[in-house]
Design a protein around this motif. Structure first.
Motif: not given
Ligand SMILES: Nc1ncnc2c1ncn2[C@@H]1O[C@H](COP(=O)(O)OP(=O)(O)OP(=O)(O)O)[C@@H](O)[C@H]1O
Ligand SMILES: [Mg+2]
Length: 241
Positions: A19-21, A186
């Motif tokens: 999500k945050s990514t 990706m």
């Molecule tokens: N497409 C991608 N390529 C490389 N790394 C990724 C990718 N998507 C997510 N990540 C990595 O996976 C991890 C989790 O991603 P992220 O923080 O965006 O998830 P989130 O859904 O926001 O988590 P939360 O529910 O804890 O808020 C991070 O370390 C992020 O850098």
């Protein structure tokens, strides 16, 4: 064509699905297109708010973007009203949420034009994304006007350059059963770099290594394509009304 104010809520019960990514990437894409961006960070860990602070220190931020940390739906409403009251301009508003959506999110989600969720092709993510979809369906029953519940799209996340048979099956299953946009995110080192350093375009412009620049450009193009597909979904919805 002027796009005006568009509000996207990024929601999924699944922790770590991206999500945050996705929020960081979409913010980067809109800034690169010259638009203004406001991100509401509703996560207690302040992941996006902290990201902005680091990005500013590193000189990888852009004044067109702003991050507001709040859990208060009323504050979000008030800030959105203020944005709508400004002279017409292109403005992407992103709402980042934490894993485990709750009723408290209802009021936040209803202010969006589109709900989006990243989903990794794997069983755990799939089931929790389905639950998020069902939560959205149930939301229709809790509001006066079911049509006020925004449209929903998923984006497949962290796809390997050479997907295994299982991964390909997982992707196929998502396309068959969920409203997935065509362009996936990706698995990219560039997204980790964005996480640690700031806005994609700004990092790219301060990087001297050609190969890293190319990776960052590819990621930015991917995010621009994803943002356009989300915008198409929002247009379809407005036309249908
Ligand atoms: N497409 C991608 N390529 C490389 N790394 C990724 C990718 N998507 C997510 N990540 C990595 O996976 C991890 C989790 O991603 P992220 O923080 O965006 O998830 P989130 O859904 O926001 O988590 P939360 O529910 O804890 O808020 C991070 O370390 C992020 O850098
Ligand atoms: Mg997050």
């Amino acid at each position: 064509m002027s796009k005006g104010v568009r509000v996207i809520a990024v929601i999924s019960r699944k922790g770590g699905c991206g999500k945050s990514t996705l929020v960081r990437g979409l913010a980067s894409a809109a800034v690169a297109r010259g638009e203004r961006v406001t991100v509401f960070d509703t996560d207690s860990s302040q992941s996006i708010y902290g990201w902005m602070k680091v990005a500013k220190q590193l000189g990888n931020w852009n004044d067109r973007a702003e991050v507001i940390h709040t859990y208060d739906p009323e504050e979000i409403t008030a800030r959105l009203d203020a944005i709508y009251a400004e002279p017409p301009h292109d403005h992407l508003v992103l709402i980042d949420t934490f894993g485990g959506s709750s009723e408290a999110l209802d009021d936040v989600v209803l202010q969006a034009h589109l709900i989006v969720a990243p989903v990794r092709p794997g069983r755990g993510d799939y089931l929790e994304t389905m639950q998020t979809l069902m939560w959205r369906e149930r939301l229709k029953g809790r509001v006066d006007d079911p049509a006020s519940v925004p449209e929903y799209r998923v984006v497949i996340n962290a796809v390997s350059a050479e997907p295994s048979a299982t991964e390909r099956q997982g992707i196929e299953q998502i396309f068959q059963t969920m409203p997935a946009i065509e362009e996936p995110m990706m698995e990219r080192k560039a997204y980790k770099q964005v996480d640690a350093e700031g806005l994609l375009g700004e990092i790219r412009d301060s990087t001297r290594k050609g190969i890293v620049q190319n990776h960052l450009t590819a990621a930015l193009q991917e995010m621009e394509a994803i943002l356009e597909l989300f915008e198409d979904a929002m247009l379809t919805e407005t036309e249908a009304v």
